[in-house]
Write an enzyme that holds these catalytic residues in place. Structure first.
Site, PDB file in Angstrom:
ATOM      1  N   GLN A 122      30.134  39.517  37.545  1.00  0.00           N
ATOM      2  CA  GLN A 122      30.327  40.525  36.494  1.00  0.00           C
ATOM      3  C   GLN A 122      31.744  40.420  35.935  1.00  0.00           C
ATOM      4  OE1 GLN A 122      31.230  44.733  37.334  1.00  0.00           O
ATOM      5  NE2 GLN A 122      29.138  45.147  36.647  1.00  0.00           N
ATOM      6  N   SER A 169      36.027  43.962  34.472  1.00  0.00           N
ATOM      7  CA  SER A 169      37.377  44.485  34.681  1.00  0.00           C
ATOM      8  C   SER A 169      38.445  43.501  34.210  1.00  0.00           C
ATOM      9  CB  SER A 169      37.600  44.802  36.162  1.00  0.00           C
ATOM     10  OG  SER A 169      36.753  45.846  36.582  1.00  0.00           O
ATOM     11  N   SER A 189      33.696  39.765  41.685  1.00  0.00           N
ATOM     12  CA  SER A 189      33.062  39.372  42.944  1.00  0.00           C
ATOM     13  C   SER A 189      32.232  38.107  42.761  1.00  0.00           C
ATOM     14  CB  SER A 189      32.168  40.495  43.460  1.00  0.00           C
ATOM     15  OG  SER A 189      32.896  41.684  43.641  1.00  0.00           O
ATOM     16  N   GLU A 217      24.936  49.712  38.864  1.00  0.00           N
ATOM     17  CA  GLU A 217      25.932  49.331  39.853  1.00  0.00           C
ATOM     18  C   GLU A 217      26.253  50.496  40.770  1.00  0.00           C
ATOM     19  OE1 GLU A 217      30.287  47.221  39.813  1.00  0.00           O
ATOM     20  OE2 GLU A 217      29.924  48.774  38.339  1.00  0.00           O
ATOM     21  N   GLU A 240      38.164  59.122  42.101  1.00  0.00           N
ATOM     22  CA  GLU A 240      38.766  60.049  41.148  1.00  0.00           C
ATOM     23  C   GLU A 240      37.961  60.116  39.850  1.00  0.00           C
ATOM     24  OE1 GLU A 240      41.247  59.211  44.338  1.00  0.00           O
ATOM     25  OE2 GLU A 240      40.400  57.750  42.938  1.00  0.00           O
TER      26      GLU A 240
END
Length: 732
Positions: A467, A470, A502, A585, A711
């Site tokens: 993926q 990010s 990953s 996910e 968070e």
């Protein structure tokens, strides 16, 4: 979502809440505070008319013939009004009497169910009984504090005798009852004194034992605790939406958002554990009730404290109702006994091998579907290796909820049956890893050519994916993606860097989002691509994690060409596709131990191998992890049952996801604490327990980061479930 799940339970809750709103307004509660002596409330007859006092009492004894769950639903709803009076002590008394096998049931239950009698139960007592030659038990001593004693007509008491503890149901008129100063200003406690009181044989509660009484008290007082917590969460959230400080609602500040989200998490855990305890039987009942005894009272106390903190100065005043809920929550926890005692019971039972199997009661018509699935799976079970995996993919078993031909259009019921039958046949689904997030997005937004090309081999586990989402400047804030996608003849050129990717070093393909336009909002102008990881210009550099292993990577795309046919969805609408991927996910990442093996059974296995008794502190920590794991399992079952009923699972699903990501951390930390000095061994799975658990305590730190940080998840709960205002745009 309240304690009850079914439409019937929701209707019961709404009915009780509506009745309470009309009959127990704030004026009634405040009048109870001002009264010099405690009295039966004016609405008592109405409780009886509504049938609420006898919900759990069989019809043969004058009740409605339902069960303890229905009573818990009513208790929770009334607690949200901090209802004064002896409702809870009375239904607890009738529940204990019902558990006996003696004549007291016939004599007392009809009056307790129709409101003619009130009851109270002593959970602690210093009463002794001596049985004379005539067989009559004569009791002397005291019991205090007894909830609702001053208003009780029937007292259910434990008595120590030479033959062990016995339970009796006495007329309050035969005892001396003294009101005690009560922390709970809306419901009193008292001291019961007996002086050589003879107990008629028919008032002995044969078959009743302390464990059973404690179980019932944990459930019913736990249900009341959940109702108190529910009011605190709702009232504090409503206040945070309108209270303005520093030019904006305080609910927009992350500190308040996270506090209120944690309150909701604690509430949902309390509800789930109380709900499950009402369903448990046998040895599992003691285990489930003990967990409810830990979770529910603590949740009520913590939610009340946090509500007062949210209200600020006004919440500290006598005129505000917050202290009434705080007082009652503290009272409930004190009456039930310290959380440490309940935790000790949880630890003892867990170490003895007692656990709670979360089974689903399926409808009778499920058996025909089960038989069909069993036959289909049996044929697949005869295959081996990759042939078996392809058959599972071809049959739609891998992601059964997807539309055909990639899934089976399976209903929630069929999905449950598939999981059960695969497990029974010992058939394991292919390990798709990142592919499990790719398939739903391509199945939903991909072209038929893309689906035919990629989905069969992905579903069979033959195609490895990574993926590429990010970036160094776009982690949780994924819409801030900066990788450039520039139009070229026949396709696109991608330039930029991805990180935390990953299995990129072994993946054949990657899903990638890149910015094709800077116009519009930051969610616009993003396109979703499929990237051949062997393409010219793709460079993968492994990142070494704190475990010393290499799962994550940074990936550089330098002028990588992507043909038009590998764009998924519409150009510039990739955020919509990416959100589909991210939702899958989060479900996947929250559904287990994250590949670390950090689960409660693993922890209990370690405790059994230590060859020593655990210290009280170790048992306390162990119990905390067991309770958390049990609450997650109960929440998961509640989500499944809601889905089976064809309704949205509501908040339980989000809370379960949040708890699951940190649970493996708590398990591994407890394990390392048990290991003590031997935990200084290297974090290598080959080095026995110390190495295994040290690796786990390091590896699980990632679980509250990837797939949506804790968070961010707390913000989502606050905004979507509690309705708190979204964070302002930067610079505003």
């Amino acid at each position: 979502m309240a304690i009850g799940l079914s439409e019937e339970h929701e209707a019961l809750r709404e009915s009780v809440s509506g009745w309470a709103e009309r009959n127990i307004p704030a004026e009634v509660v405040r009048a109870a505070l001002a009264a010099e002596t405690e009295q039966r409330p004016a609405f008592w007859a109405g409780l009886a008319e509504q049938g609420l006092l006898g919900l759990h009492v069989p019809e043969e004894f004058g009740g409605s013939g339902y069960g303890l769950l229905e009573t818990a639903v009513a208790v929770e709803a009334l607690a949200e009004r901090v209802a004064p009076g002896p409702f809870v002590p009375t239904v607890l008394a009738s529940a204990v009497i019902l558990a006996s096998g003696g004549k007291a049931r016939t004599e007392l239950l009809p009056g307790l169910a129709d409101g003619g009698l009130t009851g109270a139960v002593a959970l602690t007592a210093a009463l002794t009984g001596v049985r004379g030659d005539d067989g009559v038990l004569v009791v002397s001593g005291t019991a205090e504090p007894v909830l609702g004693a001053a208003l009780a007509d029937v007292l259910v008491l434990p008595v120590s005798t030479s033959e062990g503890e016995e339970w009796v149901a006495l007329d309050a008129s035969s005892a001396g009852v003294t009101s005690l100063p009560s922390l709970d200003l809306t419901r009193g406690v008292g001291k019961v004194t007996l002086e050589a009181v003879a107990v008629p044989a028919e008032r002995g509660l044969d078959g009743v034992e302390r464990t059973g009484v404690r179980n019932l008290a944990a459930i019913l007082l736990g249900a009341e605790a959940a109702g108190l917590a529910a009011w605190c969460v709702r009232a504090a959230a409503d206040y945070a939406k309108v209270r303005v400080q520093f030019g904006r609602p305080i609910g927009q500040f992350q500190g308040i958002k996270h506090k209120l989200s944690r309150m909701l998490v604690a509430l949902d855990q309390a509800r789930a554990t109380v709900w499950d305890a009402t369903r448990a039987t046998g040895a599992e009942l003691e285990y489930a009730a003990a967990i409810a005894g830990v979770m529910a009272p603590d949740a009520a106390v913590q939610c009340a404290k946090d509500a007062i903190q949210t209200f600020g100065g006004i919440g500290y005043t006598f005129e505000h109702d917050a202290h009434l809920y705080f007082r009652r929550a503290l009272t409930l926890r004190a009456l039930l006994g310290p959380s440490a005692e309940w935790s000790a019971s949880v630890a003892e039972l867990a170490l003895k091998g007692v656990s709670r199997v979360m089974e689903i009661d399926l409808p009778a018509d499920a058996e025909d579907l089960r038989a069909s699935l069993r036959a289909e799976i049996a044929a697949i079970a005869e295959l081996e290796g990759q042939e078996q995996k392809r058959a599972l993919a071809d049959g739609g078993f891998v992601m059964a909820h997807l539309p055909r031909p990639w899934g089976r259009d399976a209903s929630p019921l069929e999905q449950v049956l598939i999981q059960q039958e695969l497990k029974a046949a010992k058939v394991k689904l292919p390990q798709m890893i990142i592919g499990a997030w790719v398939v739903p997005s391509v199945a939903t937004y991909g072209t038929r050519e893309q689906q035919d090309r990629f989905l069969p081999r992905t579903l069979s586990g033959e195609m490895m994916w990574c993926q590429l989402f990010s970036e160094p400047g776009a982690g949780s804030d994924l819409a801030n993606v900066q990788m450039k996608a520039e139009k070229a003849e026949g396709g696109w050129r991608l330039n930029g860097q991805k990180i935390w990717t990953s299995v990129a070093h072994v993946a054949e393909w990657g899903i990638c989002i890149a910015r094709n336009s800077s116009e519009g909002s930051k969610h616009d102008g993003i396109t979703y691509f499929l990237v051949d990881m062997k393409s010219q210009g793709v460079t993968v550099r492994p990142l070494t994690e704190m475990t010393g292993e290499n799962l994550f990577n940074e990936v550089f795309l330098d002028d990588v060409f992507i043909p038009d046919e590998l764009v998924v969805g519409e150009v510039g609408q990739g955020w919509k596709v990416a959100r589909n991927t991210l939702s899958n996910e989060r479900v996947s990442l929250s559904s287990g131990s994250g590949g670390t093996g950090s689960s409660v059974p693993d922890l209990l296995g370690l405790a059994g191998r230590l060859g020593r008794e655990l210290t009280p502190a170790e048992r306390q920590e162990l119990a905390g992890v067991v309770c958390e794991g049990h609450s997650i399992n109960a929440l998961s079952l509640r989500v499944t049952l809601k889905q089976l009923a064809g309704t949205e699972p509501g908040g339980d699903a989000s809370v379960r996801k949040l708890l699951s990501t940190s649970h493996a951390q708590h398990v591994s930390e407890a394990a390392v604490n048990l290991l003590g000095a031997s935990a200084v061994a290297a974090a290598d799975m080959k080095l026995g327990d110390p190495g295994y658990w040290n690796r786990a305590v390091l590896a699980t730190r990632a679980m509250t980061i990837y797939g949506g940080t804790t968070e961010v998840q707390l913000n989502i709960i606050a905004e979507r479930m509690l309705g708190l205002p979204r964070d302002p745009e930067p610079g505003k």
